[in-house]
Design a protein around this motif. Structure first.
Motif, PDB file in Angstrom:
ATOM      1  N   LEU A 135      -5.560  40.069  -6.170  1.00 13.17           N
ATOM      2  CA  LEU A 135      -4.112  40.209  -6.071  1.00 13.17           C
ATOM      3  C   LEU A 135      -3.677  41.006  -7.288  1.00 13.17           C
ATOM      4  N   LYS A 136      -2.915  42.053  -7.067  1.00 15.45           N
ATOM      5  CA  LYS A 136      -2.395  42.792  -8.206  1.00 15.45           C
ATOM      6  C   LYS A 136      -0.920  42.478  -8.346  1.00 15.45           C
ATOM      7  N   LEU A 137      -0.557  41.853  -9.442  1.00 17.65           N
ATOM      8  CA  LEU A 137       0.849  41.528  -9.663  1.00 17.65           C
ATOM      9  C   LEU A 137       1.572  42.767 -10.190  1.00 17.65           C
ATOM     10  N   ALA A 138       2.823  42.894  -9.804  1.00 16.85           N
ATOM     11  CA  ALA A 138       3.562  44.116 -10.128  1.00 16.85           C
ATOM     12  C   ALA A 138       3.874  44.221 -11.617  1.00 16.85           C
ATOM     13  N   HIS A 139       3.803  43.087 -12.323  1.00 19.89           N
ATOM     14  CA  HIS A 139       4.254  43.060 -13.705  1.00 19.89           C
ATOM     15  C   HIS A 139       3.412  42.063 -14.478  1.00 19.89           C
TER      16      HIS A 139
END
Ligand code: UDP
Ligand code: MG
Length: 317
Positions: free
Chosen positions: A69-73
């Motif tokens: 999962l790549k978190l936006a921030h």
């Protein structure tokens, strides 16, 4: 049983390949031993600015057990962990959270799964000793646990965020609406059957700690104010103490006045003005800390945003 290992990663490109190799090995071992027939790795990229996400995507392509999962921030370790555990609460029977630098002993995962199989919903990884830490970190950390417990926060001594949680414990955690996360306190407050697994903590394999002193202090303060309102009571006690002292001072002043003695008094006046002024400011600061927390809570902003997901087949039912 389906086990998901959740790994929060922030700028971890230096360690991640090695971490992945080791954790994959753990999954295979658990499968071969029949402890966890299905296993997966979930990497949560907490808004890294280096090649971390590219690595994770590579792992996911090469191995169907891997998800990312790549978190936006960059939302911080606790929130990133939450993102991974939220996913796990939907798609796994149990989840183990572990830091990307593998300072925690991966061999303990096996013991955690065993404890889970014999009925524990939460299995705490507890550090046996702190020989690998610097003198400074060891003492500040120990001071923190003492303070935390003295203030009524229920934390497991020498346990950080290396733990196994069953699906129902995860779901109970997900029912907690607060935005200020102090996971080790929150998990301990859930109250399901728990067990402890002891291990020796190693030094970081490579890269540097993402927790410099300033972050550590703010994490500790955050933890205390998230879990205890006793500092507020101590302010009130301090205030009462000052009133008692002032009664004595008033009596003294009246007696001296009645006796016709002039008081020189400049030093005592100046000292007490500074002292009381400082106390009031400190008290205001502590109250402000709680007000700030309330402010953050009432805004109810989402904890994180997912920018991209990779190879999620592993986690899907
Ligand atoms: N981490 C994160 N977001 C952050 C800071 C850290 O996800 O903003 C992750 C980091 O990648 C690692 C874990 O949290 O997996 C613990 O960080 P670190 O090892 O630097 O902390 P330390 O062990 O020094 O306390
Ligand atoms: Mg570390």
């Amino acid at each position: 049983m389906k086990l998901l290992i959740v790994v929060p990663c922030y700028n971890e490109e230096e360690v991640l390949a090695d971490t992945h190799r080791q954790l994959s090995g753990v999954l295979s071992e658990l499968r071969d031993e029949g402890l966890a027939d299905e296993g997966g790795l979930l990497y949560v990229d907490d808004g890294s600015r280096d090649g971390t996400w590219a690595l994770i995507k590579g792992f996911a392509v090469a191995d169907s057990r891997v998800g990312g999962l790549k978190l936006a921030h960059n939302v911080g370790h606790q929130q990133a962990l939450w993102a991974g555990m939220e996913w796990a609460s939907l798609h796994a029977d149990a989840a183990v959270s572990i830091d990307a630098d593998l300072q925690d002993d991966i061999r303990s995962i096996r013991d955690m799964v065993k404890a889970y199989r014999s009925g524990a919903d939460i299995v705490y990884g507890v550090r046996r000793e702190r020989s690998s830490d610097t003198f400074f970190k060891k003492n500040t950390a120990q001071g923190f646990y003492r303070l935390m417990n003295a203030l009524g926060g229920d934390v497991v001594y020498n346990h950080a965020d290396f733990r196994l949680m069953s699906r129902r414990a995860l779901q109970a955690l997900m029912a907690c609406p607060e935005r200020n996360l102090f996971l080790r306190g929150m998990v301990a407050a859930l109250g399901f059957p728990s067990a402890k697994v002891y291990y020796d903590r190693k030094e970081r394999m490579a890269g540097e700690s993402k927790y410099p002193l300033s972050k550590m202090i703010s994490f500790a303060l955050d933890g205390i104010t998230s879990f205890s309102v006793r500092p507020l009571r101590y302010i009130a006690i301090l205030g009462l103490l000052f009133i008692l002292i002032s009664v004595a001072v008033i009596v003294y002043a009246i007696v001296r006045y009645a006796a016709g003695e002039t008081i020189q008094g400049w030093t005592s006046l100046l000292v007490s003005v500074w002292f009381i002024g400082g106390s009031i400011l400190t008290a205001l600061g502590i109250i402000g800390e709680y007000v700030g927390k309330i402010y953050k809570e009432v805004k109810r902003r989402p904890r994180y945003f997912i920018e991209e997901a990779a190879g999620m087949s592993v986690a899907q039912d």
